[in-house]
Design a protein around this motif. Sequence first.
Motif, PDB file in Angstrom:
ATOM      1  N   ARG A   1      -3.684   0.952  -3.247  1.00 63.22           N
ATOM      2  CA  ARG A   1      -3.666  -0.358  -2.607  1.00 63.22           C
ATOM      3  C   ARG A   1      -2.761  -1.319  -3.366  1.00 63.22           C
ATOM      4  O   ARG A   1      -2.560  -1.181  -4.573  1.00 63.22           O
TER       5      ARG A   1
ATOM      6  N   ASN B   1       0.841  -1.194   0.000  1.00 63.91           N
ATOM      7  CA  ASN B   1       0.000   0.000   0.000  1.00 63.91           C
ATOM      8  C   ASN B   1       0.878   1.247   0.000  1.00 63.91           C
ATOM      9  O   ASN B   1       1.956   1.256   0.606  1.00 63.91           O
ATOM     10  N   PHE B   2       0.390   2.303  -0.662  1.00 64.03           N
ATOM     11  CA  PHE B   2       1.052   3.606  -0.621  1.00 64.03           C
ATOM     12  C   PHE B   2       0.025   4.612  -0.101  1.00 64.03           C
ATOM     13  O   PHE B   2      -0.887   5.019  -0.829  1.00 64.03           O
ATOM     14  N   SER B   3       0.156   5.011   1.162  1.00 67.86           N
ATOM     15  CA  SER B   3      -0.784   5.959   1.754  1.00 67.86           C
ATOM     16  C   SER B   3      -0.580   7.339   1.160  1.00 67.86           C
ATOM     17  O   SER B   3       0.567   7.784   0.973  1.00 67.86           O
ATOM     18  N   LYS B   4      -1.691   8.028   0.871  1.00 66.37           N
ATOM     19  CA  LYS B   4      -1.603   9.347   0.246  1.00 66.37           C
ATOM     20  C   LYS B   4      -2.852  10.157   0.540  1.00 66.37           C
ATOM     21  O   LYS B   4      -3.954   9.611   0.636  1.00 66.37           O
ATOM     22  N   ARG B   5      -2.670  11.470   0.630  1.00 67.15           N
ATOM     23  CA  ARG B   5      -3.784  12.382   0.839  1.00 67.15           C
ATOM     24  C   ARG B   5      -4.166  13.038  -0.482  1.00 67.15           C
ATOM     25  O   ARG B   5      -3.299  13.466  -1.259  1.00 67.15           O
TER      26      ARG B   5
ATOM     27  N   GLY C   1      -5.951   9.220  -4.213  1.00 75.03           N
ATOM     28  CA  GLY C   1      -5.755   8.954  -2.797  1.00 75.03           C
ATOM     29  C   GLY C   1      -4.835   7.772  -2.595  1.00 75.03           C
ATOM     30  O   GLY C   1      -3.964   7.493  -3.434  1.00 75.03           O
ATOM     31  N   THR C   2      -5.030   7.056  -1.514  1.00 73.73           N
ATOM     32  CA  THR C   2      -4.190   5.916  -1.180  1.00 73.73           C
ATOM     33  C   THR C   2      -4.247   4.854  -2.281  1.00 73.73           C
ATOM     34  O   THR C   2      -5.319   4.544  -2.806  1.00 73.73           O
TER      35      THR C   2
ATOM     36  N   GLN D   1       6.928   9.204  -3.553  1.00 65.40           N
ATOM     37  CA  GLN D   1       7.323   8.269  -2.510  1.00 65.40           C
ATOM     38  C   GLN D   1       8.450   7.367  -3.004  1.00 65.40           C
ATOM     39  O   GLN D   1       8.487   6.980  -4.170  1.00 65.40           O
TER      40      GLN D   1
ATOM     41  N   THR E   1       7.235   0.007  -1.205  1.00 69.76           N
ATOM     42  CA  THR E   1       7.727   1.178  -0.488  1.00 69.76           C
ATOM     43  C   THR E   1       9.029   0.845   0.241  1.00 69.76           C
ATOM     44  O   THR E   1       9.269  -0.321   0.611  1.00 69.76           O
TER      45      THR E   1
ATOM     46  N   GLU F   1       2.306  13.382  -4.601  1.00 69.32           N
ATOM     47  CA  GLU F   1       3.274  12.811  -3.661  1.00 69.32           C
ATOM     48  C   GLU F   1       4.309  11.986  -4.416  1.00 69.32           C
ATOM     49  O   GLU F   1       3.987  11.276  -5.373  1.00 69.32           O
TER      50      GLU F   1
END
Length: 431
Positions: A417, A361-365, A414-415, A372, A388, A370
């Motif tokens: 998956r 997963n790559f968390s993102k707002r 967003g994030t 990463q 990651t 972003e």
Amino acid sequence: MNGSLMTMAELTASLPSYNPDAISVKMAHDLIAGFVTPVSGIERLPLRYALGRVLAEDVVSPVSVPGFDNAAMDGFAFCARDANLSGPLALDVVGYAYAGHPYRGDIGDGECIRIMTGAPVPGGCDTVVQQEHVEMAEDETHVVIPAGTVTCGDNIRKAGENLREGATVLAEGTVLRPAHLGLLASAGLPDVAVRRKVRVALFSTGDELRTAGMELDTGAVYDSNRTVLAGLMERLGCEVLDMGIIGDDRAELEKALQNACRNADAIVTSGGVSVGVADYTKQVMASMGDVVFWSVKMRPGRPMAFGRIHAGGDHACLFGLPGNPVAVMVSFYFFVRDALMHMMGALPAPLLTVRAQAATNFSKRVGRTEFQRGVLSQNADGNLTVRTTGEQGSGILRSMAEANAIVVLPEEGGTVRAGEWVDVVLLEGLV
């Protein structure tokens, strides 16, 4: 340095959504591209010293390369045009040809010559058969070519197949790599016209910074940004003027920027562009010239300033990068690199982007782009996957050292998956 640049008002007039305090990554990139221009100044260098430099003009070949038909293999040259190759073909060996020592005689029907790689192919011959594919008599006076061994035209490098006389060898703006230099040498060119190097003044800001090797007092940290940026710019082909560390003092910063402006085409700083009470870079930029923007909707690297400053009759574009080391590298790769290459007069060389499947997963707002850090690899099915590197804090420089790629997550998304597809920029070999 002196030069011509578009004014900020001219550049931003047609941008209705322009907001220097919250600019998109794409708009920031476009604004920078509109401001910077190639440097003037050309020098002529021997090929030996031209590696990594940018061609200042198209290069036209004065000769054809190769200049004659020549053998691509060690073997036997003969005329196959009218020969029957469907059955065994017997030929008398009437001579030899070596690289630099051509065969001068005529080749008749039923005859051939033994020829070595690179040797000129005599008139009347149109084919070379590899020596390991023939049956040779013990006295080496004749050979037999088995049926189906060769077709007409095999194993001959044609005159001009590499370069044609009068053709453009390399275009203006080419960044010269080893293969380019070899190509120029093959055309007999001993030197080449290149643009002068872009001069970039570099310094870090902050009272807390110390140069590696110094003793750290309480609250102090070592300055890694200057080392990273100098390496990135030198690998790109710039001449770096290292001005060291500038303290949190407005007068000292103004003096440093004035000196940099007089001696460089561009200025790259790190630190001092956020909203802290001692962050003077943006304020001084505004007092000495134009600030095009100072905040980008991205992570890491949000507090990044770009503009132009003046000192007397000189001016230079200024990249005010953040203070955190990962943010510095990301800002350089996605903004400063392209700008400096344009100033070098180099042809566009976009970052190499591939699609890969997220292995984690790559968390993102939502609402910001972003970048990463990731590790790109290939799975058993041959698909590219990316995971990651772990914690993505902008101060964790280890994450850049462990990464071989940057995962680019767009502003509107967003994030991500595991299993979804993402855009990935390769770092290996990147300049």
